[in-house]
Design an enzyme around this catalytic site. Structure first.
Site, PDB file in Angstrom:
ATOM      1  N   ARG A   1       0.831  -1.221   0.000  1.00  0.00           N
ATOM      2  CA  ARG A   1       0.000   0.000   0.000  1.00  0.00           C
ATOM      3  C   ARG A   1       0.856   1.257   0.000  1.00  0.00           C
TER       4      ARG A   1
ATOM      5  N   THR B   1      10.479  14.638   5.640  1.00  0.00           N
ATOM      6  CA  THR B   1      11.125  14.395   6.935  1.00  0.00           C
ATOM      7  C   THR B   1      12.643  14.551   6.829  1.00  0.00           C
TER       8      THR B   1
ATOM      9  N   ILE C   1      12.712   7.956   3.672  1.00  0.00           N
ATOM     10  CA  ILE C   1      11.923   8.247   2.481  1.00  0.00           C
ATOM     11  C   ILE C   1      11.556   6.952   1.734  1.00  0.00           C
TER      12      ILE C   1
ATOM     13  N   LEU D   1      -0.244  15.326   2.538  1.00  0.00           N
ATOM     14  CA  LEU D   1      -0.372  14.350   3.625  1.00  0.00           C
ATOM     15  C   LEU D   1      -1.832  14.066   3.933  1.00  0.00           C
TER      16      LEU D   1
ATOM     17  N   ALA E   1      -2.868  11.415   1.587  1.00  0.00           N
ATOM     18  CA  ALA E   1      -2.291  10.097   1.884  1.00  0.00           C
ATOM     19  C   ALA E   1      -2.836   9.532   3.199  1.00  0.00           C
TER      20      ALA E   1
ATOM     21  N   GLY F   1       1.143 -20.207  19.571  1.00  0.00           N
ATOM     22  CA  GLY F   1       2.532 -20.191  19.102  1.00  0.00           C
ATOM     23  C   GLY F   1       2.616 -19.996  17.595  1.00  0.00           C
TER      24      GLY F   1
ATOM     25  N   GLU G   1       3.348   9.518   8.425  1.00  0.00           N
ATOM     26  CA  GLU G   1       2.202  10.352   8.052  1.00  0.00           C
ATOM     27  C   GLU G   1       1.607  11.059   9.272  1.00  0.00           C
ATOM     28  N   GLY G   2       2.443  11.329  10.267  1.00  0.00           N
ATOM     29  CA  GLY G   2       1.984  11.929  11.519  1.00  0.00           C
ATOM     30  C   GLY G   2       1.800  10.833  12.545  1.00  0.00           C
TER      31      GLY G   2
ATOM     32  N   PHE H   1       1.148  22.839  19.830  1.00  0.00           N
ATOM     33  CA  PHE H   1       2.457  22.803  19.152  1.00  0.00           C
ATOM     34  C   PHE H   1       3.219  24.119  19.283  1.00  0.00           C
TER      35      PHE H   1
HETATM   36  P1  TGC Z   1       0.623  24.885  11.186  1.00  0.00           P
HETATM   37  O1  TGC Z   1       1.039  26.293  11.491  1.00  0.00           O
HETATM   38  O2  TGC Z   1      -0.439  24.270  11.997  1.00  0.00           O
HETATM   39  O3  TGC Z   1       0.185  24.770   9.637  1.00  0.00           O
HETATM   40  C1  TGC Z   1       0.934  25.349   8.587  1.00  0.00           C
HETATM   41  C2  TGC Z   1      -0.032  25.581   7.420  1.00  0.00           C
HETATM   42  O4  TGC Z   1      -0.492  24.308   6.933  1.00  0.00           O
HETATM   43  C3  TGC Z   1      -1.940  24.229   7.058  1.00  0.00           C
HETATM   44  N1  TGC Z   1      -2.240  22.836   7.434  1.00  0.00           N
HETATM   45  C4  TGC Z   1      -2.740  21.945   6.590  1.00  0.00           C
HETATM   46  N2  TGC Z   1      -3.134  22.045   5.309  1.00  0.00           N
HETATM   47  C5  TGC Z   1      -3.603  20.931   4.713  1.00  0.00           C
HETATM   48  N3  TGC Z   1      -3.675  19.729   5.332  1.00  0.00           N
HETATM   49  C6  TGC Z   1      -3.278  19.586   6.614  1.00  0.00           C
HETATM   50  N4  TGC Z   1      -3.341  18.390   7.200  1.00  0.00           N
HETATM   51  C7  TGC Z   1      -2.787  20.727   7.299  1.00  0.00           C
HETATM   52  N5  TGC Z   1      -2.308  20.944   8.551  1.00  0.00           N
HETATM   53  C8  TGC Z   1      -1.985  22.239   8.622  1.00  0.00           C
HETATM   54  C9  TGC Z   1      -2.293  25.239   8.106  1.00  0.00           C
HETATM   55  O5  TGC Z   1      -3.623  25.686   7.965  1.00  0.00           O
HETATM   56  C10 TGC Z   1      -1.302  26.354   7.817  1.00  0.00           C
HETATM   57  O6  TGC Z   1      -1.732  27.039   6.665  1.00  0.00           O
HETATM   58  P2  TGC Z   1      -1.418  28.608   6.475  1.00  0.00           P
HETATM   59  O7  TGC Z   1      -2.159  28.992   5.236  1.00  0.00           O
HETATM   60  O8  TGC Z   1      -1.919  29.280   7.710  1.00  0.00           O
HETATM   61  O9  TGC Z   1       0.069  28.738   6.330  1.00  0.00           O
HETATM   62  O10 TGC Z   1       1.962  24.012  11.192  1.00  0.00           O
HETATM   63  P3  TGC Z   1       2.879  23.516  12.396  1.00  0.00           P
HETATM   64  O11 TGC Z   1       4.293  23.793  12.016  1.00  0.00           O
HETATM   65  O12 TGC Z   1       2.383  24.075  13.715  1.00  0.00           O
HETATM   66  O13 TGC Z   1       2.675  21.929  12.367  1.00  0.00           O
HETATM   67  C11 TGC Z   1       1.481  21.358  12.674  1.00  0.00           C
HETATM   68  C12 TGC Z   1       1.612  19.805  12.661  1.00  0.00           C
HETATM   69  C13 TGC Z   1       2.439  19.316  13.837  1.00  0.00           C
HETATM   70  C14 TGC Z   1       0.207  19.268  12.808  1.00  0.00           C
HETATM   71  C15 TGC Z   1       2.253  19.322  11.344  1.00  0.00           C
HETATM   72  O14 TGC Z   1       3.551  19.737  11.207  1.00  0.00           O
HETATM   73  C16 TGC Z   1       2.216  17.828  11.179  1.00  0.00           C
HETATM   74  O15 TGC Z   1       1.234  17.289  10.698  1.00  0.00           O
HETATM   75  N6  TGC Z   1       3.326  17.082  11.548  1.00  0.00           N
HETATM   76  C17 TGC Z   1       3.442  15.677  11.253  1.00  0.00           C
HETATM   77  C18 TGC Z   1       4.459  15.485  10.147  1.00  0.00           C
HETATM   78  C19 TGC Z   1       4.099  14.367   9.228  1.00  0.00           C
HETATM   79  O16 TGC Z   1       2.987  13.906   9.137  1.00  0.00           O
HETATM   80  N7  TGC Z   1       5.087  13.919   8.450  1.00  0.00           N
HETATM   81  C20 TGC Z   1       4.847  12.942   7.453  1.00  0.00           C
HETATM   82  C21 TGC Z   1       6.018  12.827   6.495  1.00  0.00           C
HETATM   83  S1  TGC Z   1       5.623  11.995   4.995  1.00  0.00           S
HETATM   84  C22 TGC Z   1       5.395  10.392   5.401  1.00  0.00           C
HETATM   85  O17 TGC Z   1       5.414   9.993   6.503  1.00  0.00           O
HETATM   86  C23 TGC Z   1       5.138   9.509   4.255  1.00  0.00           C
HETATM   87  S2  TGC Z   1       5.056   7.827   4.619  1.00  0.00           S
HETATM   88  C24 TGC Z   1       4.317   7.332   3.193  1.00  0.00           C
HETATM   89  C25 TGC Z   1       4.184   5.871   2.988  1.00  0.00           C
HETATM   90  O18 TGC Z   1       5.186   5.149   2.916  1.00  0.00           O
HETATM   91  O19 TGC Z   1       3.014   5.446   2.838  1.00  0.00           O
HETATM   92  P1  FAD Z   2       9.823  12.383  16.202  1.00  0.00           P
HETATM   93  O1  FAD Z   2       9.142  13.534  15.559  1.00  0.00           O
HETATM   94  O2  FAD Z   2      11.188  12.583  16.728  1.00  0.00           O
HETATM   95  O3  FAD Z   2       8.873  11.839  17.359  1.00  0.00           O
HETATM   96  C1  FAD Z   2       9.343  10.969  18.388  1.00  0.00           C
HETATM   97  C2  FAD Z   2       8.234  10.862  19.438  1.00  0.00           C
HETATM   98  O4  FAD Z   2       7.989  12.146  20.008  1.00  0.00           O
HETATM   99  C3  FAD Z   2       6.898  10.378  18.844  1.00  0.00           C
HETATM  100  O5  FAD Z   2       6.266   9.523  19.747  1.00  0.00           O
HETATM  101  C4  FAD Z   2       6.099  11.664  18.718  1.00  0.00           C
HETATM  102  O6  FAD Z   2       4.693  11.442  18.776  1.00  0.00           O
HETATM  103  C5  FAD Z   2       6.604  12.451  19.920  1.00  0.00           C
HETATM  104  N1  FAD Z   2       6.415  13.891  19.760  1.00  0.00           N
HETATM  105  C6  FAD Z   2       6.998  14.720  18.858  1.00  0.00           C
HETATM  106  N2  FAD Z   2       6.518  15.966  18.984  1.00  0.00           N
HETATM  107  C7  FAD Z   2       5.588  15.933  19.969  1.00  0.00           C
HETATM  108  C8  FAD Z   2       4.720  16.893  20.556  1.00  0.00           C
HETATM  109  N3  FAD Z   2       4.680  18.156  20.134  1.00  0.00           N
HETATM  110  N4  FAD Z   2       3.906  16.483  21.559  1.00  0.00           N
HETATM  111  C9  FAD Z   2       3.896  15.190  21.981  1.00  0.00           C
HETATM  112  N5  FAD Z   2       4.695  14.234  21.460  1.00  0.00           N
HETATM  113  C10 FAD Z   2       5.526  14.608  20.470  1.00  0.00           C
HETATM  114  N6  FAD Z   2       8.771  10.797   5.677  1.00  0.00           N
HETATM  115  C11 FAD Z   2       8.758  11.395   4.455  1.00  0.00           C
HETATM  116  O7  FAD Z   2       8.913  12.609   4.332  1.00  0.00           O
HETATM  117  N7  FAD Z   2       8.555  10.647   3.307  1.00  0.00           N
HETATM  118  C12 FAD Z   2       8.393   9.303   3.347  1.00  0.00           C
HETATM  119  O8  FAD Z   2       8.200   8.665   2.300  1.00  0.00           O
HETATM  120  C13 FAD Z   2       8.444   8.645   4.626  1.00  0.00           C
HETATM  121  N8  FAD Z   2       8.368   7.283   4.687  1.00  0.00           N
HETATM  122  C14 FAD Z   2       8.602   6.664   5.900  1.00  0.00           C
HETATM  123  C15 FAD Z   2       8.743   5.268   5.937  1.00  0.00           C
HETATM  124  C16 FAD Z   2       9.040   4.638   7.138  1.00  0.00           C
HETATM  125  C17 FAD Z   2       9.260   3.160   7.165  1.00  0.00           C
HETATM  126  C18 FAD Z   2       9.142   5.397   8.340  1.00  0.00           C
HETATM  127  C19 FAD Z   2       9.427   4.738   9.657  1.00  0.00           C
HETATM  128  C20 FAD Z   2       8.985   6.766   8.300  1.00  0.00           C
HETATM  129  C21 FAD Z   2       8.736   7.422   7.087  1.00  0.00           C
HETATM  130  N9  FAD Z   2       8.688   8.822   7.012  1.00  0.00           N
HETATM  131  C22 FAD Z   2       8.640   9.445   5.778  1.00  0.00           C
HETATM  132  C23 FAD Z   2       8.954   9.635   8.203  1.00  0.00           C
HETATM  133  C24 FAD Z   2       7.787   9.719   9.172  1.00  0.00           C
HETATM  134  O9  FAD Z   2       6.798  10.571   8.698  1.00  0.00           O
HETATM  135  C25 FAD Z   2       8.353  10.184  10.525  1.00  0.00           C
HETATM  136  O10 FAD Z   2       9.048   9.096  11.074  1.00  0.00           O
HETATM  137  C26 FAD Z   2       7.270  10.689  11.460  1.00  0.00           C
HETATM  138  O11 FAD Z   2       6.671  11.870  10.976  1.00  0.00           O
HETATM  139  C27 FAD Z   2       7.810  10.938  12.890  1.00  0.00           C
HETATM  140  O12 FAD Z   2       9.012  11.647  12.858  1.00  0.00           O
HETATM  141  P2  FAD Z   2      10.267  11.086  13.696  1.00  0.00           P
HETATM  142  O13 FAD Z   2      10.484   9.669  13.330  1.00  0.00           O
HETATM  143  O14 FAD Z   2      11.393  12.043  13.473  1.00  0.00           O
HETATM  144  O15 FAD Z   2       9.810  11.119  15.200  1.00  0.00           O
END
Ligand code: TGC
Ligand code: FAD
Length: 407
Positions: free
Chosen positions: A112, A154, A185, A262, A265, A363, A386-387, A406
């Site tokens: 997926r 990330t 990534i 995000l 996704a 087992g 993805e968060g 945050f």
């Molecule tokens: P914040 O100030 O709250 O927001 C910045 C701007 O973004 C807007 N926004 C969104 N827009 C669309 N969708 C969302 N889900 C949105 N969330 C926020 C927001 O309205 C604002 O817009 P504007 O116009 O005012 O500038 O940002 P923050 O820096 O305080 O962060 C908020 C937080 C913590 C929720 C955000 O950073 C977050 O979601 N962190 C988690 C990071 C994450 O999910 N990383 C994923 C990496 S990619 C991945 O994991 C791929 S795995 C894929 C796979 O293998 O399947």
């Molecule tokens: P951290 O952010 O360091 O978090 C560590 C712990 O602290 C977590 O439990 C978290 O919940 C907690 N924490 C952090 N901040 C707070 C807060 N404010 N309050 C309370 N608790 C908090 N990223 C991409 O960009 N592209 C990809 O394709 C992608 N693929 C991935 C594939 C795999 C297999 C994995 C493991 C990760 C992938 N990621 C990708 C990254 C993924 O999105 C991050 O691992 C994820 O967002 C968490 O970041 P981190 O691992 O640095 O943990």
């Protein structure tokens, strides 16, 4: 699953598994689906049974990505199912997209992931934020699997807080000079292009399309994962990479660019996790009827029935949540916070079900004769990427209180 003998796979002789999965629909949710949804569901389910189930334990054991499946995923329309047909995409609705993710994750979260990244994190930003020229250049080739993409948000020191990123672009004539690195990534070592998020000289986050043969760009693989072992994960390293200005995504500035992708996704994951949960439940239900202890099937013991009853209850609640979210998404009304709630709830639900299903298998549950441990280990990643589970909780908390944890 049961052994059905040996067959020749992409990497030699492997043990084939018979996939006896049957879907579970306790609340007749199928009646809420249209013919397109059911057709998509059945065709992807058949493909998973034929192409994924026979090989997935073996690839997962060896921590190898079955990259030959990229072509098949393209053929079944798993890349960008809800993006417009004029760019070679599926042109279906958001529920069809969700159901396809559900069926793929029923096979394996890593499979997926291959589709989520390509469709929602690479094709979607190019469609949503790219120029018409970029759409025409990349989308058809990404949809048919000719090109593989990855998504770089990330960084080693910025995971949950991507707004702190240090990867950056600086103008140099008709190019940008890109420096920095990305971590974790999905698909990066095999990707032809990367959608990369970087700060410009004003500190504003912008998206650029980086191509694999650009000098100074490398994507080393990350080894040693106990989770998502059939998915390939790597870094992205940029050392003075010259990226043509025509590769900048022109139509978005700021963190909302990557976060919008995000949301797309995470929506798919909310559906996908149901697939993993259903596979664990299906296996546990069958095992409970076949396995006897104390002269009767273990399914006759009240404690086993409690586990199974709670599993199907949680799966049914997750299905209803996903279906309702899908109808809102089709109307363009699903909010990011609603998507966070569904991603968080459904992934946690699937992980809890995997743990209960493991117990029912005794087992045998720890072996690769059954899919349980593989799903359970995969779901640990799905709970985090993805968060994270806690980040999504704080997003809900912020939505209901109006107070931002945050800042
Ligand atoms: P914040 O100030 O709250 O927001 C910045 C701007 O973004 C807007 N926004 C969104 N827009 C669309 N969708 C969302 N889900 C949105 N969330 C926020 C927001 O309205 C604002 O817009 P504007 O116009 O005012 O500038 O940002 P923050 O820096 O305080 O962060 C908020 C937080 C913590 C929720 C955000 O950073 C977050 O979601 N962190 C988690 C990071 C994450 O999910 N990383 C994923 C990496 S990619 C991945 O994991 C791929 S795995 C894929 C796979 O293998 O399947
Ligand atoms: P951290 O952010 O360091 O978090 C560590 C712990 O602290 C977590 O439990 C978290 O919940 C907690 N924490 C952090 N901040 C707070 C807060 N404010 N309050 C309370 N608790 C908090 N990223 C991409 O960009 N592209 C990809 O394709 C992608 N693929 C991935 C594939 C795999 C297999 C994995 C493991 C990760 C992938 N990621 C990708 C990254 C993924 O999105 C991050 O691992 C994820 O967002 C968490 O970041 P981190 O691992 O640095 O943990």
């Amino acid at each position: 699953m049961q052994d059905t003998g040996n067959l020749s796979g992409a990497n030699g002789t492997i043990t084939a598994k018979e996939d006896r999965f049957q879907g579970h629909d306790y609340y007749n949710i199928d009646e809420l689906l249209n013919d397109d949804h059911l057709l998509a569901r059945d065709s992807v389910r058949t493909w998973v049974k034929q192409e994924v189930s026979p090989i997935i334990e073996d690839y997962s054991n060896r921590a190898e990505c079955p990259t030959h499946l990229f072509k098949g995923l393209a053929e079944i329309g798993a890349f960008g199912p809800s993006l417009p047909a004029e760019y070679g995409c599926g042109g279906m609705d958001e529920i069809a997209y969700g159901i396809i993710m559900q069926e793929l994750e029923r096979g394996d979260s890593g499979i997926r992931s291959m589709a989520s990244v390509q469709g929602s994190l690479v094709m979607y930003p190019i469609y949503k934020f790219g120029s018409e020229e970029q759409r025409r250049k990349y989308l058809p080739k990404l949809a048919n699997g000719e090109l593989i993409g990855c998504f770089g948000l990330t960084e080693p020191d910025h995971g949950s807080n991507p707004g702190g990123m240090i990867t950056n672009i600086k103008e140099d004539g008709d190019h940008y000079i890109l420096n920095g690195s990305k971590m974790w990534i999905t698909n990066s070592p095999v990707a032809d292009i990367a959608v990369v998020w970087a700060k410009d000289e004003e500190g504003v986050i912008r998206g650029v399309i980086v191509e694999k043969d650009m000098p100074g760009f490398s994507a080393p693989e990350i080894h040693g994962k106990w989770s998502l072992r059939a998915s390939i994960t790597g870094e992205l390293v940029f050392e003075d990479v010259r990226v043509p200005k025509s590769n900048l995504l022109p139509n978005v500035k700021g963190l909302k660019g990557p976060l919008t992708c995000l949301s797309k996704a995470r929506y798919g994951i909310a559906w996908g996790a149901i697939g993993a949960a259903m596979d664990c439940y299906d296996s546990a239900l069958r095992y409970s009827l076949e396995r006897e202890q104390f002269g009767k099937p273990i399914g006759q013991f009240q404690l086993t029935q409690k586990k199974l009853a709670e599993m199907i209850t949680e799966i049914t609640k997750a299905q209803l949540l996903a279906w309702r979210l899908g109808t809102l998404a089709n109307e363009g009304k699903a909010t990011p916070a609603q998507i966070s709630m569904a991603k968080r709830n459904n992934v946690h639900m699937a992980l809890e079900i995997a743990r209960e299903a493991r117990q029912i298998h005794g087992g045998m549950g720890i072996t690769n004769e059954y899919p349980i441990m593989r799903h359970m280990m995969n779901l640990e990643t799905v709970l985090t990427y993805e968060g994270t589970h806690d980040i999504h909780l704080l997003i809900t908390g912020m939505d209901v209180t109006g107070l931002n944890a945050f800042k």
